[in-house]
Design an enzyme around this catalytic site. Sequence first.
Site, PDB file in Angstrom:
ATOM      1  N   SER A  22     -30.205 -19.014 -27.213  1.00  0.00           N
ATOM      2  CA  SER A  22     -31.010 -18.592 -28.366  1.00  0.00           C
ATOM      3  C   SER A  22     -32.332 -19.370 -28.385  1.00  0.00           C
ATOM      4  O   SER A  22     -32.387 -20.520 -27.935  1.00  0.00           O
ATOM      5  CB  SER A  22     -30.200 -18.890 -29.631  1.00  0.00           C
ATOM      6  N   PRO A  23     -33.396 -18.783 -28.918  1.00  0.00           N
ATOM      7  CA  PRO A  23     -34.673 -19.517 -28.975  1.00  0.00           C
ATOM      8  C   PRO A  23     -34.564 -20.783 -29.822  1.00  0.00           C
ATOM      9  O   PRO A  23     -33.951 -20.748 -30.891  1.00  0.00           O
ATOM     10  CB  PRO A  23     -35.632 -18.526 -29.651  1.00  0.00           C
ATOM     11  N   CYS A  25     -37.080 -24.068 -31.169  1.00  0.00           N
ATOM     12  CA  CYS A  25     -38.328 -24.829 -31.246  1.00  0.00           C
ATOM     13  C   CYS A  25     -38.107 -26.247 -30.752  1.00  0.00           C
ATOM     14  O   CYS A  25     -37.135 -26.897 -31.153  1.00  0.00           O
ATOM     15  CB  CYS A  25     -38.798 -24.945 -32.691  1.00  0.00           C
ATOM     16  N   ALA A  57     -39.735 -19.878 -30.323  1.00  0.00           N
ATOM     17  CA  ALA A  57     -40.766 -19.144 -31.057  1.00  0.00           C
ATOM     18  C   ALA A  57     -42.146 -19.560 -30.540  1.00  0.00           C
ATOM     19  O   ALA A  57     -42.506 -20.739 -30.580  1.00  0.00           O
ATOM     20  CB  ALA A  57     -40.655 -19.432 -32.548  1.00  0.00           C
ATOM     21  N   GLN A  99     -39.789 -15.362 -27.140  1.00  0.00           N
ATOM     22  CA  GLN A  99     -39.795 -14.889 -28.527  1.00  0.00           C
ATOM     23  C   GLN A  99     -41.214 -15.001 -29.077  1.00  0.00           C
ATOM     24  O   GLN A  99     -41.743 -16.106 -29.208  1.00  0.00           O
ATOM     25  CB  GLN A  99     -38.832 -15.745 -29.368  1.00  0.00           C
ATOM     26  N   TYR A 181     -40.251 -15.993 -41.371  1.00  0.00           N
ATOM     27  CA  TYR A 181     -41.573 -16.009 -40.753  1.00  0.00           C
ATOM     28  C   TYR A 181     -42.305 -14.693 -41.064  1.00  0.00           C
ATOM     29  O   TYR A 181     -41.773 -13.834 -41.763  1.00  0.00           O
ATOM     30  CB  TYR A 181     -41.454 -16.338 -39.250  1.00  0.00           C
TER      31      TYR A 181
HETATM   32  C1  LIG Z   1     -33.548 -27.061 -32.692  1.00  0.00           C
HETATM   33  C2  LIG Z   1     -33.519 -25.640 -33.135  1.00  0.00           C
HETATM   34  C3  LIG Z   1     -34.661 -24.867 -33.043  1.00  0.00           C
HETATM   35  C4  LIG Z   1     -34.640 -23.511 -33.398  1.00  0.00           C
HETATM   36  N1  LIG Z   1     -35.742 -22.728 -33.192  1.00  0.00           N
HETATM   37  C5  LIG Z   1     -35.663 -21.388 -33.338  1.00  0.00           C
HETATM   38  C6  LIG Z   1     -36.697 -20.537 -32.889  1.00  0.00           C
HETATM   39  O1  LIG Z   1     -37.681 -20.966 -32.294  1.00  0.00           O
HETATM   40  N2  LIG Z   1     -36.552 -19.200 -33.115  1.00  0.00           N
HETATM   41  C7  LIG Z   1     -35.450 -18.668 -33.710  1.00  0.00           C
HETATM   42  O2  LIG Z   1     -35.367 -17.465 -33.895  1.00  0.00           O
HETATM   43  N3  LIG Z   1     -34.425 -19.463 -34.096  1.00  0.00           N
HETATM   44  C8  LIG Z   1     -34.502 -20.793 -33.900  1.00  0.00           C
HETATM   45  N4  LIG Z   1     -33.429 -21.585 -34.217  1.00  0.00           N
HETATM   46  C9  LIG Z   1     -32.196 -20.945 -34.686  1.00  0.00           C
HETATM   47  C10 LIG Z   1     -31.261 -20.695 -33.498  1.00  0.00           C
HETATM   48  O3  LIG Z   1     -31.837 -19.847 -32.542  1.00  0.00           O
HETATM   49  C11 LIG Z   1     -29.918 -20.122 -33.973  1.00  0.00           C
HETATM   50  O4  LIG Z   1     -30.155 -18.851 -34.521  1.00  0.00           O
HETATM   51  C12 LIG Z   1     -29.232 -21.013 -34.999  1.00  0.00           C
HETATM   52  O5  LIG Z   1     -29.333 -22.377 -34.647  1.00  0.00           O
HETATM   53  C13 LIG Z   1     -27.759 -20.662 -35.159  1.00  0.00           C
HETATM   54  O6  LIG Z   1     -27.104 -20.753 -33.923  1.00  0.00           O
HETATM   55  P1  LIG Z   1     -26.199 -22.035 -33.484  1.00  0.00           P
HETATM   56  O7  LIG Z   1     -25.159 -22.198 -34.564  1.00  0.00           O
HETATM   57  O8  LIG Z   1     -25.607 -21.626 -32.157  1.00  0.00           O
HETATM   58  O9  LIG Z   1     -27.098 -23.225 -33.396  1.00  0.00           O
HETATM   59  C14 LIG Z   1     -33.440 -22.944 -33.904  1.00  0.00           C
HETATM   60  C15 LIG Z   1     -32.308 -23.740 -34.030  1.00  0.00           C
HETATM   61  C16 LIG Z   1     -32.330 -25.068 -33.639  1.00  0.00           C
HETATM   62  C17 LIG Z   1     -31.065 -25.880 -33.745  1.00  0.00           C
END
Ligand SMILES: Cc1cc2nc3c(=O)[nH]c(=O)nc-3n(C[C@H](O)[C@H](O)[C@H](O)COP(=O)(O)O)c2cc1C
Length: 356
Positions: A22-23, A25, A57, A99, A181
């Site tokens: 998943s994306p 930051c 992102a 993304q 966003y």
């Molecule tokens: C460090 C970090 C950065 C993230 N940056 C983005 C991002 O750039 N774009 C996005 O859509 N979601 C972002 N997310 C959300 C994740 O892509 C994901 O949807 C969310 O963490 C839930 O999944 P998980 O439980 O597997 O962590 C970020 C999450 C984390 C932990």
Amino acid sequence: MPHLFDPLTIRETTFKNRAWVSPMCMYSSVNGLIGEFHHAHLGAFTTGGAGLVFVEATGVVSEGRISIGCPGLWTNEQAEAFAPIIKLAHENGVKMGIQLAHAGRKGGTTSPGLSDHLMATPEEGGFQIVGPSQLAFEGYAVPRELTTAEIKQLVKDWADAASRAVKVGFDVVEIHAAHGYLLHQFYSSLSNHRTDEYGGSFENRTRFLQEVVVAVRHAIPEGMPLFVRISASDWTDGGWTIEDSIQLVPILKQLGADLIDTSSGGNVHNAKIAVGPGYQVHFAEAIKGHTGVTTSAVGMITDPAQADEIISSGKADAIMMAREFLRNPRWPLMAADVLGVEVEWPRQLSRGKPAK
Ligand SMILES: Cc1cc2nc3c(=O)[nH]c(=O)nc-3n(C[C@H](O)[C@H](O)[C@H](O)COP(=O)(O)O)c2cc1C
């Protein structure tokens, strides 16, 4: 029904499995340009067995960045910096996605962990943030309301960034329309109080996203998959709902979106989100079930059997994972072993393969 390690083909692109990064930051870019950190960070995923690795992102314009440390794709130099990572991914049979984002009223911050204040000052590289209306997100600066002409220009900026992504070799483009966003700010009436053709009715509030989908679809090859990440619900009374999402998704599909990356929340600070393992899977399942559109599920998916069950029960077509990949960038290699599936390891890592 397919399993986690079965391939998935969308348009002319085949992903070797359905365990995707998943994306995320990383707040480690300078002037929108990625650097050494990203080579190590994304490089680990590209040798870790995922079918698709998403870059975080990435701002379609400088003022669209979440933080001053976020990457951008408004110059060719920014795009070319991804070339070595994409090459490594392709050598390992891994697809790379980017993304494309605009943070709107949730932009212009400092990089978390590097500052004691949220909004970046002009001296630090901060900028005036924009949004659908002059409504601030809790703790953030008040955004300036975008003019109609500026919205139309941003649609073009999204398309230009997508063209750069194609040129440097990305396999997938995702439009970030989630997490509070800019595009989400427009389609949610909690943040959009406009009275022009971009505010008011469902059709008007979703117009900006629809225009971006059309423009990006035209900017990328016919065979290239286009994903859209949405927040399926605002988890807030009076906000965007799963029923709204089910109404929107067939429209996006008809305009050329191929997969709905189903997330939720992020547009208001006090939403009551029922967080727990797989807490957003039911949104992906509802969208897939009601519309027949391909979905990915994300959110607290960490366990191989859990991930496999989501796919094999037909709740979603692919899994996105974020934090578990930070803990273990080569999660798919381990997950395949746990599930008893034979997968090819990168030659360099093959001596780490568990003995049979
Ligand atoms: C460090 C970090 C950065 C993230 N940056 C983005 C991002 O750039 N774009 C996005 O859509 N979601 C972002 N997310 C959300 C994740 O892509 C994901 O949807 C969310 O963490 C839930 O999944 P998980 O439980 O597997 O962590 C970020 C999450 C984390 C932990």
